[in-house]
Design an enzyme around this catalytic site. Structure first.
Site, short mmCIF file in Angstrom:
data_model
loop_
_atom_site.label_atom_id
_atom_site.label_comp_id
_atom_site.label_asym_id
_atom_site.label_seq_id
_atom_site.Cartn_x
_atom_site.Cartn_y
_atom_site.Cartn_z
N HIS A 1 -7.16 10.19 4.59
CA HIS A 1 -6.66 9.19 5.55
C HIS A 1 -6.95 9.64 6.98
O HIS A 1 -6.92 10.83 7.27
CB HIS A 1 -5.15 9.00 5.38
CG HIS A 1 -4.79 8.28 4.13
ND1 HIS A 1 -3.69 8.59 3.38
CD2 HIS A 1 -5.37 7.25 3.49
CE1 HIS A 1 -3.62 7.78 2.33
NE2 HIS A 1 -4.63 6.96 2.38
N GLY A 2 -7.23 8.69 7.83
CA GLY A 2 -7.45 9.01 9.24
C GLY A 2 -8.89 9.40 9.50
O GLY A 2 -9.77 9.15 8.67
N ASP B 1 0.85 -1.19 0.00
CA ASP B 1 0.00 0.00 0.00
C ASP B 1 0.89 1.25 0.00
O ASP B 1 1.85 1.34 0.78
CB ASP B 1 -0.86 -0.05 1.27
CG ASP B 1 -1.90 1.05 1.34
OD1 ASP B 1 -2.40 1.45 0.29
OD2 ASP B 1 -2.20 1.48 2.48
N HIS B 2 0.58 2.21 -0.85
CA HIS B 2 1.31 3.48 -0.91
C HIS B 2 2.82 3.32 -1.06
O HIS B 2 3.59 3.99 -0.34
CB HIS B 2 1.00 4.37 0.29
CG HIS B 2 -0.40 4.91 0.29
ND1 HIS B 2 -0.81 5.89 -0.58
CD2 HIS B 2 -1.49 4.58 1.02
CE1 HIS B 2 -2.09 6.15 -0.37
NE2 HIS B 2 -2.54 5.35 0.58
N GLY C 1 -8.81 6.03 2.31
CA GLY C 1 -9.42 6.75 3.42
C GLY C 1 -10.82 6.28 3.71
O GLY C 1 -11.73 7.07 3.95
N ASP D 1 2.34 4.86 -5.48
CA ASP D 1 1.67 6.14 -5.26
C ASP D 1 2.60 7.25 -5.74
O ASP D 1 3.41 7.78 -4.97
CB ASP D 1 1.32 6.30 -3.77
CG ASP D 1 0.63 7.64 -3.50
OD1 ASP D 1 0.49 8.43 -4.45
OD2 ASP D 1 0.26 7.88 -2.35
N ASP E 1 -7.82 1.27 7.16
CA ASP E 1 -6.70 1.13 8.09
C ASP E 1 -7.09 1.67 9.48
O ASP E 1 -7.11 0.94 10.46
CB ASP E 1 -5.48 1.89 7.53
CG ASP E 1 -4.23 1.68 8.37
OD1 ASP E 1 -4.31 1.00 9.41
OD2 ASP E 1 -3.16 2.20 8.00
N THR E 2 -7.44 2.95 9.54
CA THR E 2 -7.69 3.59 10.84
C THR E 2 -8.75 2.86 11.67
O THR E 2 -8.61 2.74 12.89
CB THR E 2 -8.10 5.07 10.62
OG1 THR E 2 -7.04 5.71 9.91
CG2 THR E 2 -8.33 5.79 11.93
N GLU F 1 -2.13 6.22 -8.48
CA GLU F 1 -3.01 7.28 -7.96
C GLU F 1 -2.86 8.56 -8.77
O GLU F 1 -1.76 8.98 -9.10
CB GLU F 1 -2.67 7.56 -6.48
CG GLU F 1 -3.51 8.70 -5.89
CD GLU F 1 -3.45 8.77 -4.36
OE1 GLU F 1 -3.41 7.70 -3.72
OE2 GLU F 1 -3.44 9.88 -3.83
O1 G3H Z 1 -4.16 3.24 2.19
C1 G3H Z 1 -4.82 3.09 3.23
C2 G3H Z 1 -6.11 3.73 3.40
O2 G3H Z 1 -6.39 4.65 2.44
C3 G3H Z 1 -6.72 3.74 4.74
O3 G3H Z 1 -7.40 4.93 5.10
O4 G3H Z 1 -6.84 4.93 7.51
O5 G3H Z 1 -8.62 6.36 6.60
O6 G3H Z 1 -8.96 3.91 6.71
P1 G3H Z 1 -8.00 5.03 6.56
ZN ZN Z 2 -4.44 5.21 1.33
#
Ligand code: G3H
Ligand code: ZN
Length: 299
Positions: free
Chosen positions: A183-184, A81-82, A212, A103, A235-236, A140
C-alpha cells in the site's frame, strides 16, 4: 447497474482484463470514479475502506454513492475494502454493499498478523452471512509488503498450497494475495513476484486480487492480469491527483489574492474553483488505470 462484484470479476478473468477497485473518501472522489467509468465505458468497483470510518460515517458516504449510482449507465459494485472484523463487515452488509473484503490476514489493529486458523475462522463467519445475502466475498492470505532488491521476502508472499487450502476452507469468491505489492508509494521500482503469482493461480481457481496497485509499472500490471489478477485496487494514485491539483490551485489563487489585495479589492473564497479541477484530475488518473487494466470499453 449496481451488481455483485463476483460477476464483474468473473467476466474480467474470462476476458483477460481486470476490474479496477477505486477508493472513495468523499463526494469528489466518488464522483470522479463514476465519471471516469462512464467516460471509459468501464465496469468498476467503488470501495470504502474500513479506516475511512475514522473520517466519516459510512452511512453518509454510502448514501451519496448510492444516489450517484442510480444514474450510472455502466455496471458497478459497492465494496467494503479491508474489513477487519465480523462486526464491521456486518455493518456494511446492513448498508447494502454488494461486495466486501474480510481481511483476516491481520488483527483488527491492522498490524499484528492473525494465525491461519484465526483468518479462516473470521473469514468463514463473514462469508456465511454475506453469501446468505448474495454479497461477494474477498479474503486475503499472505501479506502485502515490498520485496527488497532482487531478493524475495519469502514469508510475505502467498504460499500456493496454503492459498488452495484457504479457499477450500473458506469458500470465498476472490482472493487477495501477497506478490510483492504494498500500500502507498514504493521506494524505487517495485519487484513483482510474477512466478509466485503464476503458481498461486495454478493452485487456486477463483479470481485473484492485486492490492497496492498504485505505482506498479504498467507492464507488470498487464503481465499480472495475464496470469490471473482480475481485480486491481487503487487508492493512493487518486489521493496524489487530489493533493497535487489542490496545491496547484491554491498557489494560483494565492497569486490572484495578492493582486486583489494590491488593488484594494475584496477576496472571493470559492472552494468549488479548487475542487472542480481536482475532481477532474482524479477522474483522469482513474481513466488512465482503466485503460491499462483493459476494462475500458467493456461496459
Ligand atoms: O485496498 C486498497 C489498495 O490496496 C490500494 O493500494 O493505495 O497502493 O493504491 P494503493
Ligand atoms: Zn489494499
Amino acid at each position: 447497474m449496481l451488481m455483485a462484484s463476483k460477476e464483474l470479476v468473473a467476466a474480467a478473468r474470462a476476458g483477460k482484463y481486470a476490474v479496477g477497485a477505486f477508493n472513495a473518501v468523499n463526494m469528489e472522489s466518488a464522483q470522479a470514479i463514476f465519471s471516469a467509468a462512464e467516460e471509459s465505458r468501464s465496469p468498476f468497483i467503488i470501495q470504502i475502506t474500513q479506516t475511512t470510518l475514522k473520517y466519516t460515517e459510512p452511512e453518509e458516504l454510502f448514501a451519496l454513492i448510492r444516489a450517484r449510482g442510480e444514474r450510472a449507465d455502466v455496471p458497478f459494485a459497492i465494496h467494503l475494502d479491508h474489513g477487519r472484523s465480523f462486526e464491521v463487515c456486518m455493518r456494511f452488509l446492513r448498508l447494502g454493499v454488494t461486495s466486501l473484503m474480510i481481511d483476516g490476514s491481520l488483527q483488527e489493529d491492522g498490524k499484528t498478523p492473525r494465525s491461519y486458523e484465526e483468518n479462516v475462522d473470521v473469514t468463514r463467519r463473514v462469508r456465511e452471512a454475506a453469501h446468505a445475502m448474495g454479497v461477494t466475498v474477498e479474503a486475503e492470505i499472505g501479506r502485502l509488503g515490498q520485496i527488497s532488491g532482487e531478493e524475495e521476502v519469502g514469508d510475505q508472499l502467498t504460499v500456493p498450497d496454503e492459498a488452495a487450502r484457504f479457499v477450500a476452507d473458506t469458500d470465498v469468491d476472490m482472493l487477495a494475495i501477497g506478490i510483492g505489492t504494498t500500500h502507498g508509494l514504493y521506494k524505487g521500482t517495485p519487484h513483482i513476484a510474477h512466478e509466485r503469482l503464476k503458481e498461486v493461480a495454478a493452485a487456486v481457481a477463483i479470481p485473484l486480487v492485486m492490492h497496492g496497485g498504485t505505482g506498479v509499472p504498467d507492464e507488470d500490471v498487464r503481465r499480472a492480469i495475464s496470469l490471473g489478477i482480475a481485480k486491481v485496487n487503487i487508492d493512493t494514485q487518486i489521493r496524489v491527483a487530489f493533493y497535487d491539483t489542490i496545491m496547484d490551485q491554491v498557489h494560483g489563487i494565492e497569486k490572484e489574492f495578492a493582486e486583489v489585495d494590491a488593488s484594494g479589492g475584496v477576496r472571493k473564497y470559492d472552494i468549488r474553483k479548487i475542487l472542480t479541477p481536482t475532481r477532474e484530475a482524479m477522474s483522469a488518473a482513474i481513466v488512465n488505470r482503466m485503460e491499462v487494466f483493459g476494462s475500458a470499453g467493456k461496459a
